[in-house]
Design a protein around this motif. Structure first.
Motif, PDB file in Angstrom:
ATOM      1  N   SER A 208       1.000  -1.248   0.068  1.00 35.90           N
ATOM      2  CA  SER A 208      -0.155   0.061   0.036  1.00 35.90           C
ATOM      3  C   SER A 208       0.947   1.242   0.077  1.00 35.90           C
ATOM      4  N   TYR A 209       1.877   1.238   0.271  1.00 30.46           N
ATOM      5  CA  TYR A 209       3.016   2.403   0.373  1.00 30.46           C
ATOM      6  C   TYR A 209       4.009   2.261  -0.743  1.00 30.46           C
ATOM      7  N   ASN A 210       3.981   3.504  -1.471  1.00 33.56           N
ATOM      8  CA  ASN A 210       5.154   3.735  -2.393  1.00 33.56           C
ATOM      9  C   ASN A 210       6.026   4.700  -2.373  1.00 33.56           C
ATOM     10  N   GLY A 211       6.263   5.256  -1.207  1.00 33.10           N
ATOM     11  CA  GLY A 211       6.926   6.336  -0.809  1.00 33.10           C
ATOM     12  C   GLY A 211       8.478   5.745  -0.683  1.00 33.10           C
ATOM     13  N   GLU A 212       9.583   6.882  -0.568  1.00 33.76           N
ATOM     14  CA  GLU A 212      10.678   6.407  -0.412  1.00 33.76           C
ATOM     15  C   GLU A 212      11.395   6.235   0.925  1.00 33.76           C
ATOM     16  N   ALA A 213      10.792   6.279   1.987  1.00 36.51           N
ATOM     17  CA  ALA A 213      11.266   6.010   3.534  1.00 36.51           C
ATOM     18  C   ALA A 213      12.113   4.912   3.621  1.00 36.51           C
ATOM     19  N   PHE A 214      12.887   4.983   4.511  1.00 40.33           N
ATOM     20  CA  PHE A 214      13.454   3.793   5.068  1.00 40.33           C
ATOM     21  C   PHE A 214      12.684   3.004   5.851  1.00 40.33           C
ATOM     22  N   LEU A 215      12.316   1.599   5.628  1.00 40.93           N
ATOM     23  CA  LEU A 215      11.365   0.956   6.353  1.00 40.93           C
ATOM     24  C   LEU A 215      12.211  -0.217   7.203  1.00 40.93           C
ATOM     25  N   GLN A 216      12.002  -0.226   8.462  1.00 39.42           N
ATOM     26  CA  GLN A 216      12.255  -1.195   9.350  1.00 39.42           C
ATOM     27  C   GLN A 216      11.126  -1.939  10.099  1.00 39.42           C
ATOM     28  N   PHE A 217      11.225  -3.270  10.146  1.00 41.08           N
ATOM     29  CA  PHE A 217      10.261  -4.181  10.851  1.00 41.08           C
ATOM     30  C   PHE A 217      10.620  -4.958  11.794  1.00 41.08           C
ATOM     31  N   LEU A 218       9.899  -4.908  12.896  1.00 36.87           N
ATOM     32  CA  LEU A 218      10.174  -5.763  14.153  1.00 36.87           C
ATOM     33  C   LEU A 218       9.126  -6.731  14.126  1.00 36.87           C
ATOM     34  N   ASP A 219       9.208  -7.760  14.374  1.00 40.46           N
ATOM     35  CA  ASP A 219       8.114  -8.740  14.677  1.00 40.46           C
ATOM     36  C   ASP A 219       8.344  -9.345  16.254  1.00 40.46           C
ATOM     37  N   ARG A 220       7.446  -9.019  16.990  1.00 37.84           N
ATOM     38  CA  ARG A 220       7.341  -9.282  18.427  1.00 37.84           C
ATOM     39  C   ARG A 220       7.210 -10.597  18.650  1.00 37.84           C
ATOM     40  N   GLY A 221       6.806 -11.571  17.411  1.00 36.97           N
ATOM     41  CA  GLY A 221       6.702 -12.991  17.562  1.00 36.97           C
ATOM     42  C   GLY A 221       7.884 -13.735  17.242  1.00 36.97           C
ATOM     43  N   SER A 222       8.963 -12.911  17.021  1.00 40.71           N
ATOM     44  CA  SER A 222      10.255 -13.361  16.811  1.00 40.71           C
ATOM     45  C   SER A 222      11.086 -13.431  17.836  1.00 40.71           C
ATOM     46  N   LYS A 223      11.853 -14.641  18.169  1.00 42.61           N
ATOM     47  CA  LYS A 223      12.659 -14.636  19.504  1.00 42.61           C
ATOM     48  C   LYS A 223      13.826 -13.655  19.272  1.00 42.61           C
TER      49      LYS A 223
END
Length: 89
Positions: A20-35
């Motif tokens: 849904s997002y087409n911009g140029e921001a730097f994206l970081q994702f953290l999964d709380r389900g991941s150890k």
């Protein structure tokens, strides 16, 4: 430069955001389900007083300019995308 940090517990939210997002921001994702990522995600959420996911931060020049909380009962992903598009990030 705009940085977006999204803490989630559902990989489908990441795909929804990326599709849904087409911009140029730097994206970081953290999964709380991941150890591996759980402790870092909890630490960030504790700093901002958030206990639920998803949670998102928008940073500009290493300063947080906007935070999105699941506690607000709004759709965090759609609010985040709307905010980024509104400001042409």
């Amino acid at each position: 430069m705009i940085d977006v940090l999204l803490i989630h517990n559902n990989p489908a939210l990441v795909e929804l955001f990326k599709n849904s997002y087409n911009g140029e921001a730097f994206l970081q994702f953290l999964d709380r389900g991941s150890k591996v990522e759980r402790s870092k995600a909890y630490k960030i959420q504790q700093e901002w007083g958030s206990t639920q996911t998803p949670f998102a931060l928008v940073k500009k020049d290493d300063k947080v300019i906007k935070a999105f909380y699941a506690e607000d009962k709004d759709n965090v992903i759609s609010k985040l995308i709307s905010y980024l598009n509104e400001h042409n990030y």
